[in-house]
Design a protein around this motif. Structure first.
Motif, PDB file in Angstrom:
ATOM      1  N   GLY A 246      38.216  72.439   6.667  1.00  0.00           N
ATOM      2  CA  GLY A 246      38.174  73.474   7.706  1.00  0.00           C
ATOM      3  C   GLY A 246      39.035  74.691   7.430  1.00  0.00           C
ATOM      4  O   GLY A 246      39.572  75.313   8.349  1.00  0.00           O
ATOM      5  N   CYS A 247      39.132  75.076   6.168  1.00  0.00           N
ATOM      6  CA  CYS A 247      39.973  76.227   5.807  1.00  0.00           C
ATOM      7  C   CYS A 247      39.536  77.488   6.549  1.00  0.00           C
ATOM      8  O   CYS A 247      40.352  78.335   6.924  1.00  0.00           O
ATOM      9  CB  CYS A 247      39.912  76.475   4.307  1.00  0.00           C
ATOM     10  N   GLY A 248      38.231  77.594   6.775  1.00  0.00           N
ATOM     11  CA  GLY A 248      37.669  78.785   7.397  1.00  0.00           C
ATOM     12  C   GLY A 248      38.096  78.996   8.841  1.00  0.00           C
ATOM     13  O   GLY A 248      37.892  80.076   9.396  1.00  0.00           O
ATOM     14  N   HIS A 249      38.699  77.977   9.476  1.00  0.00           N
ATOM     15  CA  HIS A 249      39.221  78.210  10.828  1.00  0.00           C
ATOM     16  C   HIS A 249      40.204  79.373  10.824  1.00  0.00           C
ATOM     17  O   HIS A 249      40.231  80.191  11.737  1.00  0.00           O
ATOM     18  CB  HIS A 249      39.971  76.968  11.340  1.00  0.00           C
ATOM     19  N   CYS A 250      41.045  79.406   9.822  1.00  0.00           N
ATOM     20  CA  CYS A 250      42.093  80.439   9.778  1.00  0.00           C
ATOM     21  C   CYS A 250      41.857  81.450   8.654  1.00  0.00           C
ATOM     22  O   CYS A 250      42.188  82.611   8.801  1.00  0.00           O
ATOM     23  CB  CYS A 250      43.463  79.797   9.592  1.00  0.00           C
ATOM     24  N   HIS A 251      41.318  80.975   7.549  1.00  0.00           N
ATOM     25  CA  HIS A 251      41.050  81.875   6.414  1.00  0.00           C
ATOM     26  C   HIS A 251      39.571  82.258   6.462  1.00  0.00           C
ATOM     27  O   HIS A 251      38.795  81.915   5.574  1.00  0.00           O
ATOM     28  CB  HIS A 251      41.361  81.168   5.087  1.00  0.00           C
ATOM     29  N   ASN A 252      39.174  82.949   7.505  1.00  0.00           N
ATOM     30  CA  ASN A 252      37.750  83.212   7.682  1.00  0.00           C
ATOM     31  C   ASN A 252      37.281  84.474   6.947  1.00  0.00           C
ATOM     32  O   ASN A 252      38.040  85.422   6.766  1.00  0.00           O
ATOM     33  CB  ASN A 252      37.406  83.280   9.187  1.00  0.00           C
ATOM     34  N   HIS A 322      48.394  69.117   0.202  1.00  0.00           N
ATOM     35  CA  HIS A 322      49.172  69.302   1.439  1.00  0.00           C
ATOM     36  C   HIS A 322      48.243  69.269   2.659  1.00  0.00           C
ATOM     37  O   HIS A 322      48.483  68.519   3.614  1.00  0.00           O
ATOM     38  CB  HIS A 322      49.946  70.622   1.436  1.00  0.00           C
ATOM     39  N   TYR A 323      47.195  70.073   2.643  1.00  0.00           N
ATOM     40  CA  TYR A 323      46.310  70.109   3.825  1.00  0.00           C
ATOM     41  C   TYR A 323      45.653  68.746   4.049  1.00  0.00           C
ATOM     42  O   TYR A 323      45.476  68.325   5.193  1.00  0.00           O
ATOM     43  CB  TYR A 323      45.249  71.208   3.690  1.00  0.00           C
ATOM     44  N   ALA A 324      45.333  68.045   2.943  1.00  0.00           N
ATOM     45  CA  ALA A 324      44.700  66.725   3.082  1.00  0.00           C
ATOM     46  C   ALA A 324      45.653  65.733   3.743  1.00  0.00           C
ATOM     47  O   ALA A 324      45.226  64.834   4.466  1.00  0.00           O
ATOM     48  CB  ALA A 324      44.262  66.216   1.705  1.00  0.00           C
TER      49      ALA A 324
HETATM   50  C1  HEC Z   1      45.609  76.462  11.058  1.00  0.00           C
HETATM   51  C2  HEC Z   1      45.243  77.558  10.229  1.00  0.00           C
HETATM   52  C3  HEC Z   1      45.036  77.238   8.750  1.00  0.00           C
HETATM   53  C4  HEC Z   1      44.133  76.376   8.189  1.00  0.00           C
HETATM   54  C5  HEC Z   1      43.124  75.494   8.874  1.00  0.00           C
HETATM   55  C6  HEC Z   1      44.316  76.514   6.763  1.00  0.00           C
HETATM   56  N1  HEC Z   1      45.298  77.420   6.492  1.00  0.00           N
HETATM   57 FE1  HEC Z   1      45.955  77.967   4.662  1.00  0.00          FE
HETATM   58  N2  HEC Z   1      47.453  79.033   5.535  1.00  0.00           N
HETATM   59  C7  HEC Z   1      47.656  79.181   6.873  1.00  0.00           C
HETATM   60  C8  HEC Z   1      48.928  79.828   7.105  1.00  0.00           C
HETATM   61  C9  HEC Z   1      49.524  80.182   8.447  1.00  0.00           C
HETATM   62  C10 HEC Z   1      49.512  80.035   5.840  1.00  0.00           C
HETATM   63  C11 HEC Z   1      50.890  80.618   5.529  1.00  0.00           C
HETATM   64  C12 HEC Z   1      51.884  79.493   5.706  1.00  0.00           C
HETATM   65  C13 HEC Z   1      53.239  79.723   5.128  1.00  0.00           C
HETATM   66  O1  HEC Z   1      53.386  80.369   4.104  1.00  0.00           O
HETATM   67  O2  HEC Z   1      54.204  79.200   5.695  1.00  0.00           O
HETATM   68  C14 HEC Z   1      48.534  79.527   4.866  1.00  0.00           C
HETATM   69  C15 HEC Z   1      48.708  79.594   3.502  1.00  0.00           C
HETATM   70  C16 HEC Z   1      47.768  79.185   2.580  1.00  0.00           C
HETATM   71  C17 HEC Z   1      47.867  79.384   1.167  1.00  0.00           C
HETATM   72  C18 HEC Z   1      48.988  80.123   0.447  1.00  0.00           C
HETATM   73  C19 HEC Z   1      48.637  81.591   0.338  1.00  0.00           C
HETATM   74  C20 HEC Z   1      49.660  82.389  -0.406  1.00  0.00           C
HETATM   75  O3  HEC Z   1      49.422  83.595  -0.552  1.00  0.00           O
HETATM   76  O4  HEC Z   1      50.684  81.860  -0.811  1.00  0.00           O
HETATM   77  C21 HEC Z   1      46.767  78.823   0.594  1.00  0.00           C
HETATM   78  C22 HEC Z   1      46.413  78.795  -0.881  1.00  0.00           C
HETATM   79  C23 HEC Z   1      45.978  78.246   1.653  1.00  0.00           C
HETATM   80  N3  HEC Z   1      46.620  78.477   2.857  1.00  0.00           N
HETATM   81  C24 HEC Z   1      44.775  77.593   1.483  1.00  0.00           C
HETATM   82  C25 HEC Z   1      44.134  76.905   2.487  1.00  0.00           C
HETATM   83  C26 HEC Z   1      43.054  75.964   2.256  1.00  0.00           C
HETATM   84  C27 HEC Z   1      42.453  75.672   0.907  1.00  0.00           C
HETATM   85  C28 HEC Z   1      42.737  75.444   3.475  1.00  0.00           C
HETATM   86  C29 HEC Z   1      41.725  74.367   3.773  1.00  0.00           C
HETATM   87  C30 HEC Z   1      41.999  73.107   3.105  1.00  0.00           C
HETATM   88  C31 HEC Z   1      43.594  76.062   4.451  1.00  0.00           C
HETATM   89  N4  HEC Z   1      44.442  76.942   3.820  1.00  0.00           N
HETATM   90  C32 HEC Z   1      43.570  75.821   5.819  1.00  0.00           C
HETATM   91  C33 HEC Z   1      46.798  78.784   7.870  1.00  0.00           C
HETATM   92  C34 HEC Z   1      45.779  77.861   7.689  1.00  0.00           C
END
Ligand code: HEC
Ligand code: HEC
Length: 372
Positions: A246-252, A322-324
């Motif tokens: 569900g990465c697209g929830h936030c990284h849409n 980490h996300y897993a």
């Molecule tokens: C709930 C919202 C959310 C979801 C869902 C999410 N992310 Fe993120 N992501 C963030 C946020 C907020 C940060 C910044 C966090 C930090 O640096 O403390 C981040 C940071 C990252 C980064 C680091 C980017 C950088 O420039 O350093 C990566 C890579 C990433 N996410 C990949 C993913 C992937 C792949 C997934 C799905 C498996 C995912 N994210 C799901 C919110 C989310």
């Protein structure tokens, strides 16, 4: 009688002036402080493909050709910004790394690491929610004040920077061309950072394989990339309440970062009060925002390792792991951080999809490169 006296005085004055050796009309810049040359900035038309949102404009700092060009010179100019003349904005924001530095935590002019990782500077024109990882700079131009004086970044003094700019052979005319000023003492910190922000706003990244497949229809995904996109990254096809990346929830799409503040579960603290870098919490003063950071863009993510605000993950594999794992269950952790299990095939597919977000043209685009 009185008139006659004046007339004599005037003739005497003329005679004195006439005898002086220097000409009365001097060179183009009579008193050192006046700047000559063009003073009417040309509006800059920021071109953005129609699949991106409309760029946010700043009425306090409209883009001009001359302002953007001045900003580009400043961005790359080590002689102006660092105390030892060796560092510029570009030392930590390198074009070939999508304007990051390849380090976990940025190294300042003193050789000491700061607390955070340098951010990519692409597509800043679409962020309405404040700059830096914690959003603490509401305006892009205001953001640029800080790296100059931060001890752990350029460690300089704005008075010194402004003095160098006013005395410079080239910059005063560029400031006049960009902002229409007449005198060197009108070169200020505000105009300097506004020029930097104008340049930064023009950095658009929108030509990755993803764009060519999805919006331009000129290429196709491999089967693996397609699996990564449809079944793992984006959330449109996912039934609610399934464990899913569900990465697209936030990284849409299309920006691949919602620019909102979330706790994405990386912090392993016993409570919200024990988080050391409180991020957004320090900006709002609300305990519930501790450990929240702005979702960064994933465009060019394969080039911008290490990852997260403190560079804690070296690879994208570590990020996916980490996300897993589902995070650490702090009370403000985002509900979309659910944890999930991927087969090796799926993990490879998600990685392959992330690699389609690299925009090769950005890395060599002469508009964003150091001036000749
Ligand atoms: C709930 C919202 C959310 C979801 C869902 C999410 N992310 Fe993120 N992501 C963030 C946020 C907020 C940060 C910044 C966090 C930090 O640096 O403390 C981040 C940071 C990252 C980064 C680091 C980017 C950088 O420039 O350093 C990566 C890579 C990433 N996410 C990949 C993913 C992937 C792949 C997934 C799905 C498996 C995912 N994210 C799901 C919110 C989310
Ligand atoms: C020593 C390395 C270093 C130097 C030099 C540096 N930066 Fe940065 N930059 C960083 C770091 C680290 C961050 C993240 C700061 C934070 O969140 O606290 C950052 C963040 C930014 C951001 C925020 C991007 C976003 O998406 O919010 C902008 C804009 C920026 N820098 C522009 C500049 C400009 C302009 C200069 C030159 C005046 C500059 N930087 C010099 C390391 C550096």
């Amino acid at each position: 009688m009185i008139r006659h006296f004046y007339l004599v005085g005037f003739l005497v004055l003329l005679a004195v002036v006439g005898c002086r050796e220097e000409p009365v009309t001097g060179p183009e810049v009579p008193d050192g402080g006046t700047i000559t040359g063009p003073d009417a900035p040309t509006p800059y038309a920021l071109e953005v493909p129609d699949y991106l949102p409309a760029p946010i404009t700043d009425p306090e700092n409209p883009l001009s050709e001359e302002g953007v060009e001045l900003g580009r010179h400043l961005f790359y100019d080590a002689s102006i910004f660092s105390t030892d003349g060796n560092m510029s904005c570009a030392s930590c924001h390198k074009q070939e790394l999508a304007f990051t530095d390849g380090l976990g935590r940025a190294l300042g002019v003193r050789g000491e690491p700061g607390p955070r990782s340098a951010m990519s500077l692409v597509n800043l024109a679409f962020n309405p929610n404040g700059f830096n990882w914690d959003g603490r700079s509401p305006k892009l131009w205001e953001q640029a004040i800080h790296p100059v004086e931060d001890m752990l970044e350029l460690d300089n003094d704005w008075e010194e920077v402004i003095r160098k700019l006013r005395e410079h052979a080239d910059y005063p005319a560029r400031f006049r061309a960009a902002f229409g000023i007449d005198h060197t003492d009108e070169i200020t910190r505000e105009l300097t950072v506004k020029a930097l922000a104008q340049f930064e706003r023009t950095i658009i990244s929108a030509d990755s394989k993803f764009d060519r497949v999805f919006y331009q229809n000129t290429e196709f995904f491999t089967e693996q990339e397609q699996l990564g996109a449809d079944s793992l990254f984006f959330v449109e096809n996912v039934p609610p309440a399934t464990l899913h990346p569900g990465c697209g929830h936030c990284h849409n799409a299309p920006t691949f970062g919602d620019n909102k503040f979330h706790n994405n579960g990386i912090e392993d603290a016993s409570s919200l009060d024990d988080i050391i870098d409180k991020g957004y919490g320090d900006v709002t003063g609300s305990r519930f925002d501790n450990g929240k950071f702005r979702t960064p863009t994933l465009r060019n993510i394969a080039l911008t390792a290490p990852y997260m605000h403190d560079g804690r993950f070296k690879t994208l594999e570590e990020v996916i792991d980490h996300y897993a794992s589902g995070g650490h269950n702090l009370e403000n952790e985002d509900p979309n951080i659910t944890g999930f299990t991927l087969t090796e095939r799926e993990k490879a597919a998600l990685l392959a999809f992330l690699h389609t977000l690299t925009d090769e043209s950005l890395l060599t685009d002469p508009r964003y490169a150091a001036p000749e």
